[in-house]
Design a protein around this motif. Structure first.
Motif, PDB file in Angstrom:
ATOM      1  N   MET A 107       0.824  -1.211   0.000  1.00  0.00           N
ATOM      2  CA  MET A 107       0.000   0.000   0.000  1.00  0.00           C
ATOM      3  C   MET A 107       0.856   1.259   0.000  1.00  0.00           C
ATOM      4  O   MET A 107       1.977   1.272   0.509  1.00  0.00           O
ATOM      5  CB  MET A 107      -0.904   0.028   1.233  1.00  0.00           C
ATOM      6  N   ASP A 108       0.279   2.322  -0.560  1.00  0.00           N
ATOM      7  CA  ASP A 108       0.933   3.624  -0.498  1.00  0.00           C
ATOM      8  C   ASP A 108       0.307   4.450   0.635  1.00  0.00           C
ATOM      9  O   ASP A 108      -0.523   3.949   1.391  1.00  0.00           O
ATOM     10  CB  ASP A 108       0.856   4.348  -1.844  1.00  0.00           C
ATOM     11  N   VAL A 109       0.682   5.704   0.738  1.00  0.00           N
ATOM     12  CA  VAL A 109       0.202   6.554   1.834  1.00  0.00           C
ATOM     13  C   VAL A 109      -1.299   6.815   1.755  1.00  0.00           C
ATOM     14  O   VAL A 109      -1.900   7.246   2.739  1.00  0.00           O
ATOM     15  CB  VAL A 109       0.963   7.899   1.892  1.00  0.00           C
ATOM     16  N   TYR A 110      -1.926   6.542   0.613  1.00  0.00           N
ATOM     17  CA  TYR A 110      -3.362   6.758   0.441  1.00  0.00           C
ATOM     18  C   TYR A 110      -4.190   5.510   0.759  1.00  0.00           C
ATOM     19  O   TYR A 110      -5.402   5.524   0.624  1.00  0.00           O
ATOM     20  CB  TYR A 110      -3.659   7.238  -0.979  1.00  0.00           C
ATOM     21  N   GLY A 111      -3.506   4.412   1.133  1.00  0.00           N
ATOM     22  CA  GLY A 111      -4.206   3.191   1.503  1.00  0.00           C
ATOM     23  C   GLY A 111      -4.592   2.305   0.342  1.00  0.00           C
ATOM     24  O   GLY A 111      -5.378   1.371   0.504  1.00  0.00           O
ATOM     25  N   ILE A 112      -4.050   2.581  -0.839  1.00  0.00           N
ATOM     26  CA  ILE A 112      -4.319   1.721  -2.004  1.00  0.00           C
ATOM     27  C   ILE A 112      -3.024   1.043  -2.424  1.00  0.00           C
ATOM     28  O   ILE A 112      -1.930   1.485  -2.064  1.00  0.00           O
ATOM     29  CB  ILE A 112      -4.917   2.524  -3.188  1.00  0.00           C
ATOM     30  N   VAL A 113      -3.147  -0.043  -3.169  1.00  0.00           N
ATOM     31  CA  VAL A 113      -1.962  -0.754  -3.647  1.00  0.00           C
ATOM     32  C   VAL A 113      -1.207   0.161  -4.602  1.00  0.00           C
ATOM     33  O   VAL A 113      -1.770   0.690  -5.564  1.00  0.00           O
ATOM     34  CB  VAL A 113      -2.353  -2.088  -4.316  1.00  0.00           C
ATOM     35  N   ASN A 114       0.076   0.359  -4.325  1.00  0.00           N
ATOM     36  CA  ASN A 114       0.932   1.224  -5.119  1.00  0.00           C
ATOM     37  C   ASN A 114       1.137   0.652  -6.515  1.00  0.00           C
ATOM     38  O   ASN A 114       1.202  -0.570  -6.700  1.00  0.00           O
ATOM     39  CB  ASN A 114       2.277   1.387  -4.404  1.00  0.00           C
ATOM     40  N   ASN A 115       1.277   1.525  -7.502  1.00  0.00           N
ATOM     41  CA  ASN A 115       1.431   1.088  -8.886  1.00  0.00           C
ATOM     42  C   ASN A 115       2.642   0.182  -9.089  1.00  0.00           C
ATOM     43  O   ASN A 115       2.603  -0.743  -9.881  1.00  0.00           O
ATOM     44  CB  ASN A 115       1.470   2.291  -9.834  1.00  0.00           C
TER      45      ASN A 115
END
Length: 140
Positions: free
Chosen positions: A15-23
């Protein structure tokens, strides 16, 4: 034609800082799935395609929806969209049922690491990939 599915776990660190899986994590998912797929080529002798050498020529990813962390794995469905004498293109759909998070494509070339140059696909490699060959493209 046949398709191959790999069920990839989603890690907390993906996850990234936004809580979604990072690209960038998607590339790792595709690599895991591709290795699982190609290892089916010669399961008793190790993977012929990777053992004899191969290189990634290029990747294309189209992100369709946000993927968030959860305990269930995500399905990565794969097939071959292009097969030439010296390259193979594998297409992917990262999904849950009808929900598609990303579509992607990876072009690979067999490579002779001892000689330091590309090589052609062997007859066995071509036969393996032909079983998964479709005339559709995931990325477009």
């Amino acid at each position: 034609m046949a398709r191959h599915s790999y069920f990839c776990p989603i890690r907390w660190s993906d996850m990234d800082v936004y809580g979604i899986v990072n690209n960038v994590s998607f590339l790792r998912y595709l690599e895991e799935a591709r290795v699982d797929f190609v290892f089916r080529m010669a399961p008793t002798e190790g993977d012929a395609f990777f053992r004899d050498g191969s290189v990634v020529v290029g990747h294309t990813i189209r992100y369709r929806r946000q993927l968030v962390h959860r305990h269930e794995p995500v399905e990565i469905e794969m097939w071959v969209s292009d097969l030439q004498s010296a390259t193979v293109t594998i297409d992917y759909a990262v999904k849950d049922g009808d929900t598609v998070y990303a579509t992607a494509s990876t072009t690979m070339a067999p490579f002779d690491y001892r000689a330091g140059r590309p090589r052609r696909l062997t007859d066995d490699e071509t036969r393996f990939f032909e079983k998964y060959l479709e005339d559709t493209r995931a990325v477009g």
